[in-house]
Design a protein around this motif. Structure first.
Motif, PDB file in Angstrom:
ATOM      1  N   GLY A  20      40.754 -16.100  28.507  1.00 52.60           N
ATOM      2  CA  GLY A  20      39.690 -15.570  29.351  1.00 52.60           C
ATOM      3  C   GLY A  20      38.328 -16.037  28.873  1.00 52.60           C
ATOM      4  O   GLY A  20      38.179 -16.589  27.784  1.00 52.60           O
ATOM      5  N   PRO A  21      37.335 -15.841  29.721  1.00 55.14           N
ATOM      6  CA  PRO A  21      35.981 -16.284  29.377  1.00 55.14           C
ATOM      7  C   PRO A  21      35.377 -15.414  28.282  1.00 55.14           C
ATOM      8  O   PRO A  21      35.825 -14.290  28.048  1.00 55.14           O
ATOM      9  CB  PRO A  21      35.217 -16.118  30.689  1.00 55.14           C
ATOM     10  CG  PRO A  21      35.948 -15.039  31.411  1.00 55.14           C
ATOM     11  CD  PRO A  21      37.394 -15.206  31.031  1.00 55.14           C
ATOM     12  N   PRO A  22      34.337 -15.921  27.626  1.00 58.71           N
ATOM     13  CA  PRO A  22      33.661 -15.102  26.611  1.00 58.71           C
ATOM     14  C   PRO A  22      32.890 -13.967  27.270  1.00 58.71           C
ATOM     15  O   PRO A  22      32.633 -13.995  28.477  1.00 58.71           O
ATOM     16  CB  PRO A  22      32.696 -16.102  25.950  1.00 58.71           C
ATOM     17  CG  PRO A  22      32.430 -17.104  27.022  1.00 58.71           C
ATOM     18  CD  PRO A  22      33.708 -17.221  27.803  1.00 58.71           C
ATOM     19  N   LYS A  23      32.535 -12.990  26.493  1.00 57.56           N
ATOM     20  CA  LYS A  23      31.698 -11.899  26.990  1.00 57.56           C
ATOM     21  C   LYS A  23      30.309 -12.446  27.317  1.00 57.56           C
ATOM     22  O   LYS A  23      29.836 -13.399  26.697  1.00 57.56           O
ATOM     23  CB  LYS A  23      31.579 -10.789  25.943  1.00 57.56           C
ATOM     24  CG  LYS A  23      32.867 -10.067  25.701  1.00 57.56           C
ATOM     25  CD  LYS A  23      32.663  -8.934  24.732  1.00 57.56           C
ATOM     26  CE  LYS A  23      34.004  -8.298  24.460  1.00 57.56           C
ATOM     27  NZ  LYS A  23      33.996  -6.891  24.495  1.00 57.56           N
ATOM     28  N   PHE A  24      29.666 -11.818  28.261  1.00 54.90           N
ATOM     29  CA  PHE A  24      28.311 -12.183  28.668  1.00 54.90           C
ATOM     30  C   PHE A  24      27.382 -12.241  27.451  1.00 54.90           C
ATOM     31  O   PHE A  24      26.609 -13.168  27.295  1.00 54.90           O
ATOM     32  CB  PHE A  24      27.803 -11.161  29.695  1.00 54.90           C
ATOM     33  CG  PHE A  24      26.414 -11.398  30.196  1.00 54.90           C
ATOM     34  CD1 PHE A  24      26.181 -12.328  31.190  1.00 54.90           C
ATOM     35  CD2 PHE A  24      25.343 -10.667  29.710  1.00 54.90           C
ATOM     36  CE1 PHE A  24      24.905 -12.550  31.689  1.00 54.90           C
ATOM     37  CE2 PHE A  24      24.068 -10.874  30.184  1.00 54.90           C
ATOM     38  CZ  PHE A  24      23.840 -11.816  31.184  1.00 54.90           C
ATOM     39  N   SER A  25      27.498 -11.248  26.577  1.00 53.87           N
ATOM     40  CA  SER A  25      26.608 -11.174  25.410  1.00 53.87           C
ATOM     41  C   SER A  25      26.756 -12.385  24.482  1.00 53.87           C
ATOM     42  O   SER A  25      25.816 -12.770  23.809  1.00 53.87           O
ATOM     43  CB  SER A  25      26.854  -9.887  24.625  1.00 53.87           C
ATOM     44  OG  SER A  25      28.191  -9.848  24.159  1.00 53.87           O
ATOM     45  N   LYS A  26      27.942 -12.989  24.447  1.00 55.16           N
ATOM     46  CA  LYS A  26      28.166 -14.159  23.590  1.00 55.16           C
ATOM     47  C   LYS A  26      27.554 -15.432  24.180  1.00 55.16           C
ATOM     48  O   LYS A  26      27.331 -16.403  23.466  1.00 55.16           O
ATOM     49  CB  LYS A  26      29.666 -14.380  23.354  1.00 55.16           C
ATOM     50  CG  LYS A  26      30.337 -13.247  22.640  1.00 55.16           C
ATOM     51  CD  LYS A  26      29.887 -13.162  21.213  1.00 55.16           C
ATOM     52  CE  LYS A  26      30.661 -12.082  20.492  1.00 55.16           C
ATOM     53  NZ  LYS A  26      30.178 -11.845  19.157  1.00 55.16           N
ATOM     54  N   ALA A  27      27.315 -15.437  25.486  1.00 53.66           N
ATOM     55  CA  ALA A  27      26.763 -16.615  26.152  1.00 53.66           C
ATOM     56  C   ALA A  27      25.282 -16.454  26.509  1.00 53.66           C
ATOM     57  O   ALA A  27      24.657 -17.388  26.991  1.00 53.66           O
ATOM     58  CB  ALA A  27      27.558 -16.909  27.419  1.00 53.66           C
ATOM     59  N   THR A  28      24.719 -15.292  26.260  1.00 50.65           N
ATOM     60  CA  THR A  28      23.346 -15.011  26.666  1.00 50.65           C
ATOM     61  C   THR A  28      22.331 -15.737  25.786  1.00 50.65           C
ATOM     62  O   THR A  28      22.455 -15.769  24.565  1.00 50.65           O
ATOM     63  CB  THR A  28      23.063 -13.498  26.615  1.00 50.65           C
ATOM     64  OG1 THR A  28      24.011 -12.832  27.445  1.00 50.65           O
ATOM     65  CG2 THR A  28      21.669 -13.173  27.106  1.00 50.65           C
ATOM     66  N   PHE A  29      21.335 -16.298  26.438  1.00 51.22           N
ATOM     67  CA  PHE A  29      20.214 -16.951  25.758  1.00 51.22           C
ATOM     68  C   PHE A  29      18.941 -16.546  26.488  1.00 51.22           C
ATOM     69  O   PHE A  29      18.978 -16.035  27.607  1.00 51.22           O
ATOM     70  CB  PHE A  29      20.387 -18.478  25.746  1.00 51.22           C
ATOM     71  CG  PHE A  29      20.392 -19.088  27.118  1.00 51.22           C
ATOM     72  CD1 PHE A  29      19.235 -19.642  27.654  1.00 51.22           C
ATOM     73  CD2 PHE A  29      21.552 -19.109  27.878  1.00 51.22           C
ATOM     74  CE1 PHE A  29      19.240 -20.200  28.931  1.00 51.22           C
ATOM     75  CE2 PHE A  29      21.563 -19.674  29.141  1.00 51.22           C
ATOM     76  CZ  PHE A  29      20.410 -20.209  29.678  1.00 51.22           C
ATOM     77  N   THR A  30      17.796 -16.774  25.854  1.00 53.24           N
ATOM     78  CA  THR A  30      16.506 -16.388  26.423  1.00 53.24           C
ATOM     79  C   THR A  30      15.690 -17.620  26.751  1.00 53.24           C
ATOM     80  O   THR A  30      15.542 -18.505  25.905  1.00 53.24           O
ATOM     81  CB  THR A  30      15.728 -15.497  25.428  1.00 53.24           C
ATOM     82  OG1 THR A  30      16.535 -14.354  25.118  1.00 53.24           O
ATOM     83  CG2 THR A  30      14.406 -15.036  26.012  1.00 53.24           C
ATOM     84  N   THR A  31      15.174 -17.663  27.979  1.00 58.44           N
ATOM     85  CA  THR A  31      14.279 -18.747  28.368  1.00 58.44           C
ATOM     86  C   THR A  31      12.839 -18.320  28.137  1.00 58.44           C
ATOM     87  O   THR A  31      12.519 -17.140  28.180  1.00 58.44           O
ATOM     88  CB  THR A  31      14.452 -19.133  29.856  1.00 58.44           C
ATOM     89  OG1 THR A  31      14.153 -17.991  30.662  1.00 58.44           O
ATOM     90  CG2 THR A  31      15.849 -19.639  30.135  1.00 58.44           C
ATOM     91  N   GLN A  32      12.002 -19.308  27.894  1.00 59.26           N
ATOM     92  CA  GLN A  32      10.568 -19.082  27.713  1.00 59.26           C
ATOM     93  C   GLN A  32       9.824 -20.090  28.560  1.00 59.26           C
ATOM     94  O   GLN A  32      10.392 -21.100  28.979  1.00 59.26           O
ATOM     95  CB  GLN A  32      10.197 -19.244  26.249  1.00 59.26           C
ATOM     96  CG  GLN A  32      10.902 -18.259  25.342  1.00 59.26           C
ATOM     97  CD  GLN A  32      10.610 -18.510  23.873  1.00 59.26           C
ATOM     98  OE1 GLN A  32      10.029 -19.507  23.498  1.00 59.26           O
ATOM     99  NE2 GLN A  32      11.020 -17.580  23.032  1.00 59.26           N
ATOM    100  N   SER A  33       8.558 -19.830  28.814  1.00 61.99           N
ATOM    101  CA  SER A  33       7.761 -20.741  29.629  1.00 61.99           C
ATOM    102  C   SER A  33       7.886 -22.165  29.127  1.00 61.99           C
ATOM    103  O   SER A  33       7.964 -22.409  27.934  1.00 61.99           O
ATOM    104  CB  SER A  33       6.291 -20.322  29.609  1.00 61.99           C
ATOM    105  OG  SER A  33       6.151 -19.068  30.235  1.00 61.99           O
TER     106      SER A  33
END
Length: 154
Positions: A128-141
Motif C-alpha cells: 500500500g501507499p505511504p501515509k500522507f504524513s510520510k510524503a508531506t513537504f512544505t512549499t515556500q515562495s
C-alpha cells in the motif's frame, strides 16, 4: 455574531488595518504563490507518460481524485521533469506513477502495481501507499524542487 457587530467592536485603528490588508490581498490577486518542479528518477523506460497529482488533504492522498483542489500534471516519460505553477505556500503530498502503456490508468496484477510509483520525500513503502504524513513537504515562495524515485514491483 453579525459582521456589523464585529466591525463596531473593533477599534478604528484595527478597522483601518483590516481594510488595508484586505485591499493588499485583493490588489495582488492572492496569497503568496510558488512553483514546484518535480524531477522523476529511476524510470525503467522512457515509454508512455508520467502522471502526477498533488494534494493538501490526507483523505484524498494518494489518488487525489475526489479533491476538487488537487492539481494534476501529465508529461512525457522522456521529459522526466514536471512543474506545478502557481501553488499556494503550504503543506502538500505528491503521488507519481509511470503510465508506461499510456492508458491513463495505474495497471495492477493482484493489487500489485505493474507500473512504477513514487511519492514526495521518497518514503519507504511496501504494501500500500505511504501515509500522507510520510510524503508531506512544505512549499515556500519561489521555486521548490522534489526529486521522486520511482519504484517498480513487477
Amino acid at each position: 455574531m453579525p459582521v456589523e457587530r464585529i466591525l463596531s467592536a473593533m477599534s478604528s485603528k484595527l478597522k483601518k488595518m483590516a481594510v488595508l490588508v484586505t485591499g493588499a490581498i485583493m490588489f495582488t490577486g492572492a496569497l503568496p504563490q510558488c512553483d514546484l518542479t518535480v524531477k522523476v528518477e529511476n524510470l525503467r523506460s522512457t515509454d508512455g507518460k508520467i502522471q502526477l497529482c498533488i494534494t493538501r488533504h490526507k483523505e484524498y492522498f494518494p489518488d487525489c481524485e475526489k479533491d476538487s483542489n488537487a492539481r494534476f500534471v501529465t508529461v512525457s516519460a522522456s521529459a522526466k521533469v514536471a512543474t506545478f505553477s502557481g501553488l499556494g505556500n503550504g503543506d502538500y503530498a505528491l503521488a507519481v506513477f509511470h503510465d508506461e502503456n499510456g492508458n491513463a490508468n495505474l495497471d495492477t496484477f493482484a493489487g500489485i502495481p505493474k507500473e512504477g510509483i513514487g511519492f514526495s520525500r521518497n518514503p519507504n513503502f511496501t504494501f500500500g501507499p505511504p501515509k500522507f504524513s510520510k510524503a508531506t513537504f512544505t512549499t515556500q515562495s519561489g521555486r521548490n524542487v522534489q526529486n521522486v524515485k520511482m519504484k517498480y514491483f513487477l
